[in-house]
Design a protein around this motif. Structure first.
Motif, short mmCIF file in Angstrom:
data_model
loop_
_atom_site.label_atom_id
_atom_site.label_comp_id
_atom_site.label_asym_id
_atom_site.label_seq_id
_atom_site.Cartn_x
_atom_site.Cartn_y
_atom_site.Cartn_z
N ASN A 28 -4.58 -3.80 -7.35
CA ASN A 28 -3.24 -4.12 -7.83
C ASN A 28 -3.27 -4.79 -9.20
O ASN A 28 -2.56 -4.38 -10.12
CB ASN A 28 -2.58 -5.03 -6.77
CG ASN A 28 -1.07 -5.03 -6.86
OD1 ASN A 28 -0.49 -4.48 -7.79
ND2 ASN A 28 -0.42 -5.67 -5.91
N GLY A 64 -7.25 -8.75 -3.59
CA GLY A 64 -8.31 -8.51 -2.61
C GLY A 64 -9.36 -7.59 -3.21
O GLY A 64 -10.42 -8.00 -3.66
N ASN A 65 -9.03 -6.32 -3.25
CA ASN A 65 -9.95 -5.30 -3.75
C ASN A 65 -9.82 -5.10 -5.27
O ASN A 65 -10.47 -4.24 -5.84
CB ASN A 65 -9.70 -3.98 -3.03
CG ASN A 65 -10.97 -3.23 -2.76
OD1 ASN A 65 -12.07 -3.69 -3.09
ND2 ASN A 65 -10.87 -2.07 -2.17
N PHE A 66 -8.94 -5.86 -5.91
CA PHE A 66 -8.73 -5.84 -7.36
C PHE A 66 -8.00 -4.59 -7.84
O PHE A 66 -7.96 -4.30 -9.02
CB PHE A 66 -10.09 -5.97 -8.10
CG PHE A 66 -9.98 -6.60 -9.48
CD1 PHE A 66 -9.76 -7.96 -9.62
CD2 PHE A 66 -10.10 -5.84 -10.63
CE1 PHE A 66 -9.67 -8.55 -10.88
CE2 PHE A 66 -10.00 -6.41 -11.90
CZ PHE A 66 -9.79 -7.77 -12.02
N THR A 103 3.43 -8.68 -1.98
CA THR A 103 2.73 -7.52 -1.44
C THR A 103 3.06 -7.17 0.01
O THR A 103 2.64 -6.12 0.49
CB THR A 103 1.21 -7.71 -1.56
OG1 THR A 103 0.86 -8.99 -1.07
CG2 THR A 103 0.77 -7.59 -3.02
N LYS A 159 0.83 -1.21 0.00
CA LYS A 159 0.00 0.00 0.00
C LYS A 159 0.87 1.28 0.00
O LYS A 159 0.43 2.32 -0.47
CB LYS A 159 -0.93 0.02 1.21
CG LYS A 159 -1.78 -1.24 1.38
CD LYS A 159 -3.15 -1.09 0.87
CE LYS A 159 -4.09 -2.27 1.06
NZ LYS A 159 -3.59 -3.62 0.89
N ASP A 207 -3.52 -2.85 7.35
CA ASP A 207 -2.47 -2.30 6.49
C ASP A 207 -2.75 -0.90 5.95
O ASP A 207 -1.87 -0.04 5.94
CB ASP A 207 -2.22 -3.24 5.31
CG ASP A 207 -1.45 -4.48 5.72
OD1 ASP A 207 -0.93 -4.50 6.85
OD2 ASP A 207 -1.39 -5.43 4.92
C1 LIG Z 1 -4.14 -4.72 0.17
C2 LIG Z 1 -3.32 -5.96 0.05
C3 LIG Z 1 -3.59 -6.95 -0.94
C4 LIG Z 1 -4.76 -6.83 -1.89
O1 LIG Z 1 -4.55 -5.86 -2.89
P1 LIG Z 1 -5.76 -5.31 -3.76
O2 LIG Z 1 -5.20 -4.17 -4.53
O3 LIG Z 1 -6.80 -4.87 -2.77
O4 LIG Z 1 -6.24 -6.42 -4.62
C5 LIG Z 1 -2.77 -8.05 -1.00
N1 LIG Z 1 -1.74 -8.23 -0.13
C6 LIG Z 1 -1.45 -7.32 0.83
C7 LIG Z 1 -0.33 -7.58 1.76
C8 LIG Z 1 -2.22 -6.15 0.95
O5 LIG Z 1 -1.93 -5.26 1.92
#
Ligand SMILES: *Cc1c(COP(=O)(O)O)cnc(C)c1O
Length: 496
Positions: free
Chosen positions: A272, A268-270, A426, A113, A146
């Motif tokens: 990335n 997760g939220n799509f 990530t 993030k 996060d």
């Molecule tokens: C936020 C996050 C994700 C998910 O990313 P999105 O852009 O929401 O798909 C994956 N891994 C980590 C460690 C994150 O902090």
């Protein structure tokens, strides 16, 4: 270039307006009215530049109402201020001849993030000046861990902006709580809420929709805004690291210029993986976009069936940042595959709101299938993968990236596709030390900082300073409130 809403495309905005507004009033997300192109020659030229130069070039294509100077300054403040280790924000590690890891966690909070939240506050500050916004912007964030810390680090001491973060009192890890409670900066506030994450998020949404409160805030010259990934200012910086990773690989001759690579993203939220999609449409030679989910596999099912159905159990997993049932940024992708038909997107989103599911038409689904692959992994599968990769390569994955790696292996096996692949990492493994130690078969029944040391010893990897040095920091925020009290806490902070 203008921006438009995915649910009402007739009204056009500048990128500065889109960034300050965040969300369109009818609920749609802002997108550029077309996706700028990057020729292979331009890409070749970018390979001779560092991350800073690549970021200036890519952002310049999207933020056309910003001057070159403004973009330079934002990029410099975000990525060249020793905030990221060695001023290299997104290094690529070569695991083997065909597998590369894009490490997006070298920033101040040890999760990806930071890549967007270190620059978004600068983009917002410039945007505010451009549109003549003089009121203080108060950023409200509900976080499950996060995002809150990354937003605090990004917005701390940014002029004209205040930030307040709500987190569930017993719903974040000890390390995450300490990261937030020790936050520095004169314009920040952190509040533990007696409730769960949904309580925090619902309350924040309610505050955003509270017209009487907005008026009262305006009397104090304050306007609310949000920092989550529906804001274009958070999405656009993420496109840069895909361009940069491709350049790094080409420059180091790990791939030939123009060679196609696949990309695997823990999703997760799509947000990335959407940035990877935009990079591909711009012209970066990306083949398959492979989306990896944990047991909350709503996206994996969507990509396999064309049906998005959130009527399912919510699981708490060892990859908590992917514990999501509504992937907001998917709406931006739907807009593209619906041929930018805003009424069709509105229809799908209304179906999701009212019936908790929607189904793509056949031609729409065909487009998804042509671009994406997907899969999901259980906690146990991710843990086994984490250990396997460590044993084989002495490389430590975090629990989220382990999910991605498992899906990468599954895809290779089932498809026979041997295209070279970029696995997007990530989070630092130290951020999830307890579960990482568990996966390695270490008994992690100790105190948090001992776990960090144990993990460093076991893996030979370095503890990020941002986590290791927390022990010495002063705890500044000890306050908690009930859900009902949250609104008053916002008012108090706004007027301070
Ligand atoms: C936020 C996050 C994700 C998910 O990313 P999105 O852009 O929401 O798909 C994956 N891994 C980590 C460690 C994150 O902090």
């Amino acid at each position: 270039m203008n921006y438009e809403s995915t649910r009402a495309k007739s009204e056009k905005l500048s990128s500065a307006q889109a960034i300050v507004k965040g969300l369109s009033p009818e609920g749609g997300l802002f997108v550029p009215e077309n996706i700028p192109q990057l020729t292979l020659d331009e890409l070749k030229n970018l390979c001779t530049l560092d991350y800073h130069g690549r970021a200036v070039a890519v952002l310049g294509k999207f933020l056309t109402d910003f001057t070159a100077d403004e973009i330079e300054t934002a990029v410099k403040n975000a990525y060249q201020n020793e905030k990221f280790k060695d001023n290299i924000p997104a290094p690529v590690t070569v695991l083997s001849a065909d597998t590369f890891i894009l490490e997006l966690w070298q920033g101040p909070t040890a999760a990806f993030k930071d890549m967007a939240l270190q620059i978004m506050p600068h983009l917002m500050q410039i945007s505010r000046a451009k549109i003549g916004e003089n009121a203080t912007t108060l950023i409200l964030v509900a976080t499950s861990g996060d995002t809150g810390k990354a937003a605090l680090e990004g917005f701390k001491d940014v002029e004209g902006i205040k930030i307040m973060v709500f987190y569930p009192k017993d719903g974040v890890s000890a390390m995450q709580k300490l990261q937030m409670a020790t936050q520095e900066g004169a314009n920040v506030n952190v509040m533990a809420v007696e409730g769960n994450f949904d309580d925090c998020q619902s309350k924040v949404k309610e505050i955003f929709a509270d017209k009487a409160m907005a008026e009262e805030l305006l009397e104090a010259d304050v306007k609310l805004s949000s920092a989550n990934s529906i804001n274009w200012g958070r999405l656009v910086p993420q496109i840069v690291y895909y361009v940069s990773a491709y350049c790094d690989l080409a420059a180091e001759e790990k791939i030939a210029m123009g060679e196609t690579i696949n990309v695997v993203v823990p999703t997760g939220n799509f947000g990335n993986i959407l940035a990877a999609y935009y990079a591909k449409i711009m012209g970066v030679p990306i083949g398959k976009l492979i989306s990896a989910s944990n047991q909350n596999n709503v996206l994996a099912d969507f990509i396999k069936t064309g049906i998005y159905d959130r009527r399912r159990t919510f699981y708490k997993t060892t990859s908590p940042s992917m514990d999501i049932l509504i992937s907001s940024n998917l709406e931006r992708f739907l807009y593209e595959i619906c041929m930018r038909d805003d009424s069709r997107v509105k229809e799908l989103m209304e179906s999701l709101a009212a019936e908790e599911f929607y189904k793509l038409s056949k031609p729409e689904f065909e487009k998804v299938k042509a671009l994406f692959e997907a899969g999901y992994a259980t906690d146990e599968e991710a843990a086994q993968t984490l250990k396997k990769v460590f044993d084989e390569y002495s490389y430590l994955l975090d629990t989220h990236t382990a999910v991605a790696y498992k899906i990468y292996e599954d895809y290779k096996k089932s498809s026979g596709d041997s295209t070279k692949t970029l696995v997007v990492s990530t989070a630092s493994p130290f951020k999830f030390a307890a579960d990482v130690l568990d996966a390695l078969g270490e008994n992690a029944a100790e105190e948090d900082f001992v776990k960090l040391e144990l993990l460093a010893e076991k893996s030979g990897a370095e503890i990020p300073d941002s986590l290791g040095l927390l022990k010495q920091k002063e705890v500044k925020f000890k306050e908690s409130c009930t859900v009902a009290e949250a609104k008053q806490k916002v008012m108090d902070f706004a007027k301070k």
